[in-house]
Write an enzyme that holds these catalytic residues in place. Structure first.
Site, short mmCIF file in Angstrom:
data_model
loop_
_atom_site.label_atom_id
_atom_site.label_comp_id
_atom_site.label_asym_id
_atom_site.label_seq_id
_atom_site.Cartn_x
_atom_site.Cartn_y
_atom_site.Cartn_z
N THR A 1 0.85 -1.19 0.00
CA THR A 1 0.00 0.00 0.00
C THR A 1 0.88 1.24 0.00
O THR A 1 1.99 1.21 0.54
CB THR A 1 -0.94 0.05 1.22
OG1 THR A 1 -1.67 1.28 1.20
CG2 THR A 1 -0.21 -0.04 2.55
N LYS B 1 0.26 5.39 4.18
CA LYS B 1 1.09 5.19 5.38
C LYS B 1 0.25 4.90 6.62
O LYS B 1 0.69 4.24 7.55
CB LYS B 1 1.97 6.42 5.61
CG LYS B 1 3.07 6.55 4.57
CD LYS B 1 4.06 7.64 4.90
CE LYS B 1 5.05 7.90 3.76
NZ LYS B 1 5.65 6.72 3.15
N LYS C 1 -2.51 3.09 6.66
CA LYS C 1 -2.81 1.66 6.63
C LYS C 1 -1.60 0.87 7.14
O LYS C 1 -1.75 -0.08 7.90
CB LYS C 1 -3.12 1.19 5.20
CG LYS C 1 -4.46 1.58 4.64
CD LYS C 1 -4.62 0.85 3.29
CE LYS C 1 -5.86 1.24 2.54
NZ LYS C 1 -5.93 0.56 1.22
N ASP D 1 -7.69 -3.47 0.31
CA ASP D 1 -8.57 -2.53 -0.38
C ASP D 1 -9.77 -2.31 0.53
O ASP D 1 -10.33 -3.25 1.08
CB ASP D 1 -9.01 -3.03 -1.76
CG ASP D 1 -9.44 -1.85 -2.62
OD1 ASP D 1 -8.57 -1.04 -2.98
OD2 ASP D 1 -10.65 -1.71 -2.89
N GLY E 1 -8.63 9.54 6.14
CA GLY E 1 -9.80 9.31 5.29
C GLY E 1 -11.08 9.87 5.91
O GLY E 1 -11.17 11.04 6.31
N LYS F 1 -9.77 2.46 17.76
CA LYS F 1 -10.04 2.14 16.35
C LYS F 1 -9.45 0.77 15.99
O LYS F 1 -10.11 -0.05 15.34
CB LYS F 1 -9.45 3.21 15.42
CG LYS F 1 -9.75 2.91 13.96
CD LYS F 1 -9.17 3.88 12.95
CE LYS F 1 -9.48 3.38 11.54
NZ LYS F 1 -8.77 4.08 10.49
#
Ligand code: ITT
Length: 232
Positions: free
Chosen positions: A8, A11, A13, A83, A188, A210
């Site tokens: 990916t 960063k 993720k 994804d 995001g 999270k």
């Protein structure tokens, strides 16, 4: 110990994946270790399609670049691709697979959109829709593809063979979209997403909470179970 190459360019993720899996059983390489790896076109119709494009695409590039296979020192290794995206019920499941370039869909601008542009578009489209109708979920699909050993005299495996050796793991996290962004953590759509059972957004709740609740955490726990079953 398993070597995972995290495919990916996001960063956030990478940090979440490393922190959830930990370093006891896994060692990680990232695209920072393979800076010349080409970008992958993510035009699949599903999260699984796009995750596979990322894992299989990176492996084919690694196999075509012998200096990369040397970097792995002959150790068995896997490419792990993520994804993911946000599905909002009131928008028929959008932005979905288009989450990263939701704002750019309107202008045809190349590449991913800035988070604040995607969030602004979501706020605009949800308008006055009341909170109880703003149900949504984050979804994550992981593709784990083993890197075939680089044996002299063997031909490069086809895309179909690599696809067949790929395992998928998925996770979803249910919640709601707030009416204004809040919090500074995460990335995001995190400032707009309140997971079920909480009143604060992922961006306010911070990484510890999270990483216990998220779509990515659920998919990664499935992946951990896969390795436990396969190697114990
Ligand atoms: P790679 O393709 O390089 O992995 P990316 O950011 O482009 O990075 P995706 O194509 O999977 O990743 O798009 C995922 C988008 O969905 C991401 O850019 C965010 O907008 C959103 N998203 C996914 N997981 C999220 C999370 O945990 N928190 C907030 N937004 C998330």
């Amino acid at each position: 110990m398993q070597t995972l190459i995290i495919a990916t360019r996001n960063k956030h993720k990478v940090e979440e994946i490393k922190s959830i899996l930990g370093t006891e059983h896994f060692q990680f390489l990232t695209l920072d270790d393979l800076p010349d790896a080409p970008p992958i076109v993510e035009d699949g119709e599903t999260f699984a399609d796009n995750a596979t494009r990322k894992s299989v695409g990176l492996i084919r590039w690694i196999l075509a670049n012998p200096e990369m296979t040397h970097k792995l020192e002959g150790k068995p290794a896997f490419v792990l691709a993520d994804d993911s995206g946000l599905e909002v019920d009131a928008l028929g499941g959008a932005p979905g697979v288009h989450s990263a370039r939701y704002a750019a869909l309107d202008t045809n601008a190349p590449g991913n959109s800035a988070d604040h542009e995607n969030n602004a578009k979501l706020m605009r489209l949800l308008g006055e829709i009341p909170l109880e109708k703003r149900t949504a979920r984050f979804r994550c699909v992981l593709a784990l593809t083993p890197i075939p050993p680089d044996e002299p005299g063997t031909s490069t495996p086809s895309e179909a063979a690599l696809l067949q050796s790929t395992h998928f793991f998925s996770g979803a996290c249910e919640g709601r979209i707030t009416d204004a962004p809040s919090g500074k953590g995460g990335f995001g759509y995190d400032p707009l997403f309140v997971p079920d059972g909480y009143t604060a957004s992922f961006a306010e709740l911070g990484e510890t909470i999270k990483n216990k609740l998220s779509h990515r955490a659920k998919a990664l726990h499935e992946l951990q179970r896969h390795f436990e079953n396969a190697f114990n």
